[in-house]
Design a protein around this motif. Structure first.
Motif, PDB file in Angstrom:
ATOM      1  N   SER A   1       3.115  -9.185  -1.381  1.00 56.44           N
ATOM      2  CA  SER A   1       3.622  -9.422   0.387  1.00 56.44           C
ATOM      3  C   SER A   1       2.884  -8.572   1.142  1.00 56.44           C
ATOM      4  CB  SER A   1       4.989  -8.961   0.637  1.00 56.44           C
ATOM      5  OG  SER A   1       5.197  -7.613   0.665  1.00 56.44           O
ATOM      6  N   ALA A   2       1.472  -7.992   0.918  1.00 57.96           N
ATOM      7  CA  ALA A   2       1.240  -7.362   2.279  1.00 57.96           C
ATOM      8  C   ALA A   2      -0.390  -8.372   2.087  1.00 57.96           C
ATOM      9  CB  ALA A   2      -0.015  -6.345   0.832  1.00 57.96           C
ATOM     10  N   VAL A   3      -1.147  -8.848   0.827  1.00 53.91           N
ATOM     11  CA  VAL A   3      -1.052  -9.900   1.505  1.00 53.91           C
ATOM     12  C   VAL A   3      -1.304 -11.186   2.280  1.00 53.91           C
ATOM     13  CG1 VAL A   3      -2.600 -12.246   0.033  1.00 53.91           C
ATOM     14  CG2 VAL A   3      -3.152 -10.277  -0.447  1.00 53.91           C
ATOM     15  N   GLN A   4      -0.069 -11.898   1.827  1.00 57.70           N
ATOM     16  CA  GLN A   4       0.706 -12.561   2.841  1.00 57.70           C
ATOM     17  C   GLN A   4       0.794 -11.770   4.752  1.00 57.70           C
ATOM     18  OE1 GLN A   4       4.583 -13.463   2.092  1.00 57.70           O
ATOM     19  NE2 GLN A   4       4.980 -15.717   3.094  1.00 57.70           N
ATOM     20  N   THR A   5       1.182 -10.787   5.014  1.00 58.22           N
ATOM     21  CA  THR A   5       1.461 -10.174   5.774  1.00 58.22           C
ATOM     22  C   THR A   5      -0.157  -9.415   6.382  1.00 58.22           C
ATOM     23  OG1 THR A   5       2.935  -8.249   4.543  1.00 58.22           O
ATOM     24  CG2 THR A   5       2.625  -7.996   7.166  1.00 58.22           C
ATOM     25  N   LEU A   6      -1.073  -9.467   6.199  1.00 65.21           N
ATOM     26  CA  LEU A   6      -2.111  -9.102   6.470  1.00 65.21           C
ATOM     27  C   LEU A   6      -3.196 -10.506   6.646  1.00 65.21           C
ATOM     28  CD1 LEU A   6      -2.798  -5.717   5.042  1.00 65.21           C
ATOM     29  CD2 LEU A   6      -2.567  -6.155   7.932  1.00 65.21           C
ATOM     30  N   ARG A   7      -2.919 -11.716   5.887  1.00 61.83           N
ATOM     31  CA  ARG A   7      -3.538 -12.947   5.397  1.00 61.83           C
ATOM     32  C   ARG A   7      -4.125 -12.974   7.158  1.00 61.83           C
ATOM     33  NH1 ARG A   7      -2.096 -15.959   1.135  1.00 61.83           N
ATOM     34  NH2 ARG A   7      -4.548 -14.667   0.489  1.00 61.83           N
ATOM     35  N   PRO A   8      -2.961 -13.505   8.334  1.00 64.49           N
ATOM     36  CA  PRO A   8      -3.014 -13.772   9.054  1.00 64.49           C
ATOM     37  C   PRO A   8      -4.414 -13.020  10.482  1.00 64.49           C
ATOM     38  CG  PRO A   8      -0.879 -12.978   9.499  1.00 64.49           C
ATOM     39  CD  PRO A   8      -1.622 -13.133   8.311  1.00 64.49           C
ATOM     40  N   LEU A   9      -4.632 -11.751   9.823  1.00 61.69           N
ATOM     41  CA  LEU A   9      -5.402 -10.275  10.874  1.00 61.69           C
ATOM     42  C   LEU A   9      -7.334 -10.878  10.233  1.00 61.69           C
ATOM     43  CD1 LEU A   9      -5.391  -7.515  12.290  1.00 61.69           C
ATOM     44  CD2 LEU A   9      -5.050  -7.014  10.279  1.00 61.69           C
ATOM     45  N   ALA A  10      -6.756 -11.118   8.497  1.00 60.55           N
ATOM     46  CA  ALA A  10      -8.411 -11.493   8.024  1.00 60.55           C
ATOM     47  C   ALA A  10      -8.869 -13.118   8.528  1.00 60.55           C
ATOM     48  CB  ALA A  10      -8.225 -11.681   6.503  1.00 60.55           C
ATOM     49  N   GLU A  11      -7.822 -14.005   8.557  1.00 61.72           N
ATOM     50  CA  GLU A  11      -8.302 -15.015   9.461  1.00 61.72           C
ATOM     51  C   GLU A  11      -9.274 -15.084  10.878  1.00 61.72           C
ATOM     52  OE1 GLU A  11      -4.977 -18.282   8.533  1.00 61.72           O
ATOM     53  OE2 GLU A  11      -5.520 -18.144   6.779  1.00 61.72           O
ATOM     54  N   GLU A  12      -8.134 -14.014  11.959  1.00 63.18           N
ATOM     55  CA  GLU A  12      -8.648 -14.052  12.639  1.00 63.18           C
ATOM     56  C   GLU A  12     -10.592 -12.938  12.181  1.00 63.18           C
ATOM     57  OE1 GLU A  12      -6.918 -11.250  16.025  1.00 63.18           O
ATOM     58  OE2 GLU A  12      -5.523 -12.570  15.201  1.00 63.18           O
TER      59      GLU A  12
END
Ligand code: ADP
Length: 265
Positions: free
Chosen positions: A118-129
């Motif tokens: 769930s941490a990865v799911q939450t932060l994936r958009p930030l990473a992609e950005e």
């Protein structure tokens, strides 16, 4: 070289491999000094955005009063500075909560694998950005530890956010979970989570001090990225409270690995 930064006996005293002798200063005086340094640091960290905000308010009241373009630009900067203060205060509150008790009561069963997903799911958009590919391995099956779910979530959020901030655009940020039947550090079954980035890395001389409050390898860069300088201090305290180990490994130009080991149940 990998360094275990979980157990530093006197935070802020042993600096960069230099061991300072305090034979003539009592522990009490040292504690007092550390506290005074902390208060001075906090005041400075809060004063910087506050001074900027006050400056822009004056400008908006005066010279920029009727300049619409300038007003929008200044409001953006003011919002950023206010966010910085907000992050700082939140991190200070987290830190004071986790510092209050070195050893926590057993707590609830927490599935670290699910927590990582769930941490990865939450932060994936930030990473992609930021142009960073975020991957997670080894976290398919359940893996339980005893502890505080919110605090453990904060550990991995802080490490992933750092990996995104300092990991370098175009790179991969890998989370790897591995189990071991006999973890040396606590002579029992354990769980290791590695957060591995392909970023700039840093000279290992910094490692022993990275978990000190407000210690940064590059002050300017940390501020530019919106860092508070408290993230790794919070991680260390939470890991400690869960009877875990926190290790850091890095080399300039080669990226960094942050490893958390926790006893499983
Ligand atoms: P900050 O809010 O400044 O990021 P942290 O306590 O999270 O504060 O980290 C302390 C310092 O450690 C950072 O300022 C940065 O210099 C360094 N650091 C943390 N994570 C990484 C990383 N993944 N790669 C390179 N440097 C890092």
């Amino acid at each position: 070289a990998t360094y275990d930064v979980t157990a530093s006996p006197l935070e802020g005293v042993a600096a960069g491999g230099v061991v300072l002798s305090f034979t003539d200063i009592s522990d009490l005086e040292q504690a007092g000094q550390i506290r005074r340094d902390f208060v001075a640091n906090v005041s400075h960290e809060l004063k910087t955005p506050l001074t900027a905000l006050m400056g822009f308010i004056e400008t908006l009241r005066g010279p920029a009063r009727n300049d619409e373009a300038a007003r929008d630009r200044f409001l953006d900067i003011m919002a950023r500075e206010a966010e910085r203060m907000n992050r700082l205060v939140s991190d200070l509150l987290s830190l004071s909560r986790v510092e209050a008790e070195e050893r926590m009561r057993p707590g609830a069963r927490v599935d670290v694998a699910a927590l990582l997903r769930s941490a990865v799911q939450t932060l994936r958009p930030l990473a992609e950005e930021a142009g960073v590919a975020l991957t997670l391995g080894g976290a398919e099956a359940e893996a339980h530890v005893l502890g505080d779910e919110d605090q453990l979530t904060q550990v991995f959020h802080n490490l992933i956010e750092n990996g995104i901030k300092y990991g370098g655009s175009g790179g991969v940020l890998r989370l790897e979970m591995t189990r071991s039947e006999r973890e040396l550090a606590f002579r029992g079954p354990g769980l290791r989570i590695d957060v591995i980035d392909e970023g700039e890395g840093f000279d290992p001389v910094h490692i022993p001090r990275l978990t000190e409050r407000f210690y940064r390898v590059d002050n300017h860069r940390s501020r530019e990225m919106g860092g508070t300088g408290l993230g790794l201090a919070i991680v260390k305290h939470i890991v400690n409270r869960h009877r875990g180990r926190f290790r850091i490994d890095s080399a300039p130009g080669k990226g960094s690995t942050f490893s958390v080991t926790l006893p499983t149940v």
